[in-house]
Scaffold this motif. Structure first.
Motif, PDB file in Angstrom:
ATOM      1  N   PRO A  16       0.823  -1.219   0.000  1.00 59.15           N
ATOM      2  CA  PRO A  16       0.000   0.000   0.000  1.00 59.15           C
ATOM      3  C   PRO A  16       0.857   1.270   0.000  1.00 59.15           C
ATOM      4  O   PRO A  16       0.491   2.260  -0.640  1.00 59.15           O
ATOM      5  N   GLU A  17       1.998   1.218   0.688  1.00 53.77           N
ATOM      6  CA  GLU A  17       2.849   2.409   0.775  1.00 53.77           C
ATOM      7  C   GLU A  17       3.485   2.768  -0.561  1.00 53.77           C
ATOM      8  O   GLU A  17       3.869   3.900  -0.787  1.00 53.77           O
ATOM      9  N   SER A  47       1.960   1.999  -3.532  1.00 55.66           N
ATOM     10  CA  SER A  47       0.907   1.998  -4.560  1.00 55.66           C
ATOM     11  C   SER A  47       0.781   3.339  -5.258  1.00 55.66           C
ATOM     12  O   SER A  47       0.581   3.397  -6.475  1.00 55.66           O
ATOM     13  N   ASN A  48       0.866   4.424  -4.495  1.00 54.35           N
ATOM     14  CA  ASN A  48       0.663   5.734  -5.109  1.00 54.35           C
ATOM     15  C   ASN A  48       1.750   6.037  -6.145  1.00 54.35           C
ATOM     16  O   ASN A  48       1.483   6.629  -7.188  1.00 54.35           O
ATOM     17  N   LEU A  49       2.974   5.643  -5.871  1.00 50.76           N
ATOM     18  CA  LEU A  49       4.055   5.885  -6.837  1.00 50.76           C
ATOM     19  C   LEU A  49       3.850   5.056  -8.106  1.00 50.76           C
ATOM     20  O   LEU A  49       4.056   5.542  -9.219  1.00 50.76           O
ATOM     21  N   SER A 109      -8.185   6.164  -8.125  1.00 50.78           N
ATOM     22  CA  SER A 109      -8.088   7.528  -7.592  1.00 50.78           C
ATOM     23  C   SER A 109      -7.327   8.426  -8.565  1.00 50.78           C
ATOM     24  O   SER A 109      -7.710   9.578  -8.788  1.00 50.78           O
ATOM     25  N   ARG A 110      -6.250   7.907  -9.127  1.00 47.89           N
ATOM     26  CA  ARG A 110      -5.480   8.689 -10.117  1.00 47.89           C
ATOM     27  C   ARG A 110      -6.376   9.104 -11.273  1.00 47.89           C
ATOM     28  O   ARG A 110      -6.318  10.229 -11.751  1.00 47.89           O
ATOM     29  N   ALA A 155      -7.153   0.658  -5.868  1.00 48.04           N
ATOM     30  CA  ALA A 155      -7.763   1.890  -5.357  1.00 48.04           C
ATOM     31  C   ALA A 155      -6.934   3.094  -5.776  1.00 48.04           C
ATOM     32  O   ALA A 155      -7.469   4.134  -6.171  1.00 48.04           O
ATOM     33  N   SER A 156      -5.622   2.978  -5.676  1.00 49.27           N
ATOM     34  CA  SER A 156      -4.752   4.080  -6.055  1.00 49.27           C
ATOM     35  C   SER A 156      -4.893   4.398  -7.542  1.00 49.27           C
ATOM     36  O   SER A 156      -4.923   5.569  -7.945  1.00 49.27           O
ATOM     37  N   ASP A 173      -8.914  -1.176  -1.079  1.00 47.68           N
ATOM     38  CA  ASP A 173      -7.651  -0.472  -0.865  1.00 47.68           C
ATOM     39  C   ASP A 173      -6.562  -1.061  -1.754  1.00 47.68           C
ATOM     40  O   ASP A 173      -6.822  -1.921  -2.576  1.00 47.68           O
ATOM     41  N   GLY A 174      -5.348  -0.556  -1.595  1.00 48.64           N
ATOM     42  CA  GLY A 174      -4.235  -1.079  -2.369  1.00 48.64           C
ATOM     43  C   GLY A 174      -4.093  -0.436  -3.726  1.00 48.64           C
ATOM     44  O   GLY A 174      -4.623   0.641  -3.995  1.00 48.64           O
ATOM     45  N   ARG A 209       0.987   6.431 -10.243  1.00 50.93           N
ATOM     46  CA  ARG A 209       1.330   7.650 -10.972  1.00 50.93           C
ATOM     47  C   ARG A 209       2.079   7.349 -12.264  1.00 50.93           C
ATOM     48  O   ARG A 209       1.933   8.050 -13.266  1.00 50.93           O
TER      49      ARG A 209
END
Lengths: 281, 263
Positions: free
Chosen positions: B117-118, B120-122, B196-197, B192-193, B188-189, B125
């Protein structure tokens, strides 16, 4: 942290008070914000995008019927009838990144013209030393109106000052120094192993938010209640009611059910999972 | 049969350590990156459709599709690639990017590596909005029982969707005909990221979550769904060897907790 305005929406400058939750035991702050968004008919105006926030998505949390509007981890709502901005956080901050997150959200609040901030949070009931049941459920507060955390408004409303706040305590001083740009204090990061009982309060997310907003020159008040894990809906009502009193909001500003003040969010219907399987009886 | 008395409720509570302001920040890691094969196309890639598979059934489908071209891969530096085969395999820990057409107008991404999860955002993107800027995104994942507030039966196939605002505004005939994921449950995970993007970038995006995690019925359902989205997609070969992947012999959920000792 980037603020992304939702398409077709605009931000109202008169909504200069920001209410947001700090993650805490029982998710009470988040439940209280859910209640406030739902009951003030808050309209989503945008999203806050932060790398330090763990991802999550879901269907519309408020209803009256979920229509497939996507819910993101950190959303900004405005209630024109109450002139408040509400930020709802649905997922945790990555471990070890709370201070950075607090700094980012304080930057958002300051740059978007917010003047007052109310942080809603809960505290572990096991930490409560002086239990006075005669007064009923008690709301506590911490404010930067005075250096000892005291605030006349909160005192008049009967809230209890958080006496465990000590601005000279090492962890509170560390939080202040880390957010102050021109701080001359060179304090070391408290190691997890060195933390003692008194460090419980400044270790919580509400303390990081309090210190970050204070450093940006915003008026910040934390509203707190003690609770245990379980059915925390009553605690959410307690904090939401306290926030509305602090704001001086009259009941006619709310769009409650059956003429009342509060509207239960649709997503709360399944908060504790599906009903039991009756076929086993 | 699940024991209703001891069945764990979905986690919605915090661990005290996770809320600690003074928890040590994680060790900084190198950023993930995408490597493209030669000849390197111009970046960013701008497909009209980006299909991303995370669930075992969807990974199986993507792997079985003929006529796809491997054009690149996403690298998570913290994950070793030892044990991966030269020819793409379902057992690889990889995140390969394929093209279904010469002009890269339809891209497939098979996420076979565990993305925490930490991180995932990278990763999201890179795939949406940075190295790849798609017009439309469809993400295929499984319903996470730990985050689902309803009942999940092991012998009942379920599918639901979440959409971005842009997708909701699109013509009804072009959207997926599925019920919405119920309110009160979350996803989540990485999936989800990614969604969201899409929402933040105003991109048409749909996340399809299905249940059970490993079942031939879900494979057949998703195959039909994808055929509906991309009519030219050859899903005929997807049914072969399907029973081999009907058990947990396929890619496991929560693979990111697996040890790297054995590759």
């Amino acid at each position: 942290m980037e603020f992304v305005v939702e398409e077709g929406k605009r931000v109202h400058e008169e909504c200069s008070t920001l209410i947001l939750p700090a993650l805490s035991i029982g998710n009470v702050g988040q439940l209280a914000v859910d209640l406030l968004v739902s009951s003030t008919a808050g309209e989503r105006v945008g999203y806050l995008d932060d790398l330090n926030l763990l991802p999550c998505v879901g269907n519309d949390a408020y209803g009256p019927l979920p229509c497939g509007d996507l819910a993101l981890p950190l959303e900004v709502y405005e209630s024109s009838s109450t002139a408040i901005t509400l930020a709802q956080q649905r997922s945790p901050v990555a471990k070890g990144m709370m201070i950075k997150f607090a700094e980012n959200i304080a930057e958002f609040a300051a740059s978007s013209g917010k003047k007052d901030v109310i942080v809603l949070s809960s505290l572990d009931f096991q930490r409560l030393h002086n239990l006075d049941l005669s007064r009923g459920p008690q709301v506590y507060y911490l404010s930067n109106a005075e250096s000892d955390g005291r605030d006349d408004r909160c005192e008049r409303l009967g809230f209890g000052r958080l006496r465990e706040y000590d601005s000279e305590g090492r962890c509170w001083k560390y939080l202040s120094s880390v957010f102050e740009e021109n701080s001359k204090d060179e304090l070391s990061f408290p190691s997890e192993d060195e933390l003692e009982d008194m460090d419980y309060y400044p270790s919580l997310p509400f303390a990081a938010l309090f210190s970050a907003f204070k450093a940006r020159g915003l008026k910040v008040t934390c509203l707190l209640c003690y609770c245990s894990e379980g059915d925390n809906i009553p605690d959410a009502f307690l904090l939401a009611e306290a926030a509305s009193k602090l704001m001086g909001l009259s009941p006619d500003k709310f769009h409650g059910e059956e003429g009342g003040k509060w509207r239960i969010p649709y997503s709360w219907k399944s908060m504790y999972g599906a009903p039991p399987d009756m076929s086993m009886f | 049969m699940e024991d209703v008395l001891t069945e764990n409720p979905p986690p919605s509570r915090f661990i005290q350590d996770d809320l600690n302001n003074f928890a040590s920040p994680p060790e900084p890691l190198p950023s993930p990156f995408i490597v493209l094969s030669n000849p390197k196309p111009d970046l960013p890639l701008k497909p009209s459709l980006l299909l991303i598979s995370l669930s075992s059934p969807s990974l199986y489908i993507f792997h079985s599709l003929p006529s796809k071209t491997l054009i690149g891969t996403l690298i998570l530096p913290e994950l070793p690639v030892s044990g991966n085969t030269i020819e793409p395999s379902l057992q690889d820990k990889s995140c390969n990017i394929y093209s279904l057409s010469n002009d890269n107008s339809i891209l497939l991404v098979s996420v076979q590596l565990p993305v925490s999860p930490e991180r995932s955002n990278l990763v999201s993107r890179l795939l949406v909005g940075q190295d790849i800027v798609p017009e439309r995104v469809i993400i295929l994942d499984s319903i996470q029982s730990r985050n689902f507030r309803g009942r999940l039966s092991p012998d009942e196939t379920l599918a639901a969707k979440l959409e971005t605002s842009s997708e909701k505004k699109a013509a009804a005939t072009s959207r997926l005909n599925l019920d919405y994921f119920p309110s009160g449950s979350v996803i989540d995970g990485l999936s989800a990221s990614l969604l969201s993007r899409c929402q933040l970038k105003n991109i048409r995006g749909t996340l399809v979550v299905s249940w059970p995690e490993f079942d031939p019925s879900v494979v057949r359902f998703l195959g039909a769904l994808l055929k509906n989205i991309v009519p030219g997609l050859d899903v005929a070969s997807v049914g072969k060897d399907l029973e081999m992947y009907s058990s947990r012999a396929g890619l496991k959920k929560d693979a990111w907790v697996e040890s790297d000792l054995y590759t």
